[in-house]
Design a protein around this motif. Structure first.
Motif, short mmCIF file in Angstrom:
data_model
loop_
_atom_site.label_atom_id
_atom_site.label_comp_id
_atom_site.label_asym_id
_atom_site.label_seq_id
_atom_site.Cartn_x
_atom_site.Cartn_y
_atom_site.Cartn_z
N THR A 186 -10.89 -4.01 -66.95
CA THR A 186 -11.04 -2.84 -66.08
C THR A 186 -11.80 -3.19 -64.81
O THR A 186 -11.41 -2.79 -63.71
CB THR A 186 -11.77 -1.72 -66.83
N PHE A 187 -12.89 -3.95 -64.94
CA PHE A 187 -13.65 -4.33 -63.75
C PHE A 187 -12.86 -5.26 -62.86
O PHE A 187 -12.91 -5.15 -61.63
CB PHE A 187 -14.98 -4.96 -64.15
N ALA A 188 -12.11 -6.19 -63.43
CA ALA A 188 -11.29 -7.09 -62.61
C ALA A 188 -10.22 -6.32 -61.86
O ALA A 188 -9.99 -6.55 -60.66
CB ALA A 188 -10.67 -8.18 -63.49
N ILE A 189 -9.57 -5.38 -62.53
CA ILE A 189 -8.53 -4.58 -61.87
C ILE A 189 -9.13 -3.70 -60.79
O ILE A 189 -8.55 -3.55 -59.70
CB ILE A 189 -7.75 -3.76 -62.92
N ALA A 190 -10.29 -3.10 -61.05
CA ALA A 190 -10.93 -2.25 -60.05
C ALA A 190 -11.32 -3.06 -58.82
O ALA A 190 -11.15 -2.60 -57.68
CB ALA A 190 -12.15 -1.57 -60.64
N CYS A 191 -11.81 -4.27 -59.02
CA CYS A 191 -12.17 -5.13 -57.87
C CYS A 191 -10.93 -5.53 -57.08
O CYS A 191 -10.94 -5.53 -55.84
CB CYS A 191 -12.91 -6.37 -58.35
N LEU A 192 -9.86 -5.88 -57.78
CA LEU A 192 -8.61 -6.22 -57.09
C LEU A 192 -8.05 -5.01 -56.35
O LEU A 192 -7.51 -5.15 -55.25
CB LEU A 192 -7.59 -6.77 -58.07
N LEU A 193 -8.17 -3.83 -56.94
CA LEU A 193 -7.72 -2.61 -56.27
C LEU A 193 -8.47 -2.41 -54.96
O LEU A 193 -7.87 -2.13 -53.92
CB LEU A 193 -7.91 -1.40 -57.18
N GLY A 194 -9.78 -2.59 -54.99
CA GLY A 194 -10.57 -2.45 -53.76
C GLY A 194 -10.19 -3.46 -52.71
O GLY A 194 -10.07 -3.14 -51.52
#
Length: 97
Positions: free
Chosen positions: A43-51
Motif C-alpha cells: 500500500t505504501f509503495a503504491i501510494a508513493c508511486l501514485l504521488g
C-alpha cells in the motif's frame, strides 16, 4: 504535443524517480508491517508511486491522488474503530505524507 513542463524529463529521470518513490514506500511500509499494522509494504509503495506519477502528469492530478489517499485513510480508520476501537493515526499520517 508534449507539455513543456515535462518535456525535459528523460526515461532515466522518470525511472530514477519511480525507483526512489517505490523504495521510500517500501521502507515505510516495511516498518508498518513490523509494527503489525494493517497497511504495509504494498500500500505504501503504491501510494508513493501514485504521488510521483500524478506529479509528472499534471498538478491537477496531484489533488485527485491526494483525495483518493484521504478516502483510503478514512476507510482505514473507520474499519479500525469498528474492529478494535482504536485509531491508526500514525499509519494514516504516514500514508498521507
Amino acid at each position: 504535443m508534449i507539455d513543456p513542463a515535462i518535456e525535459h524529463l528523460t526515461y532515466q529521470t522518470v525511472a530514477f524517480k519511480a525507483a526512489l518513490s517505490a523504495g521510500i514506500g517500501l521502507l515505510v511500509g516495511l516498518e508498518r508491517e513490523w509494527a503489525r499494522k494493517e497497511i504495509g509494504v504494498r500500500t505504501f509503495a503504491i501510494a508513493c508511486l501514485l504521488g510521483m506519477l500524478t506529479s509528472l502528469v499534471a498538478p491537477e492530478f496531484v489533488i485527485v491522488g491526494l483525495i483518493s489517499v484521504l478516502i483510503l485513510v478514512v476507510f482505514l480508520n473507520v474499519h479500525s474503530l469498528l474492529l478494535d476501537r482504536s485509531l491508526e493515526l500514525t499509519t494514516s499520517l504516514c500514508l498521507v505524507v
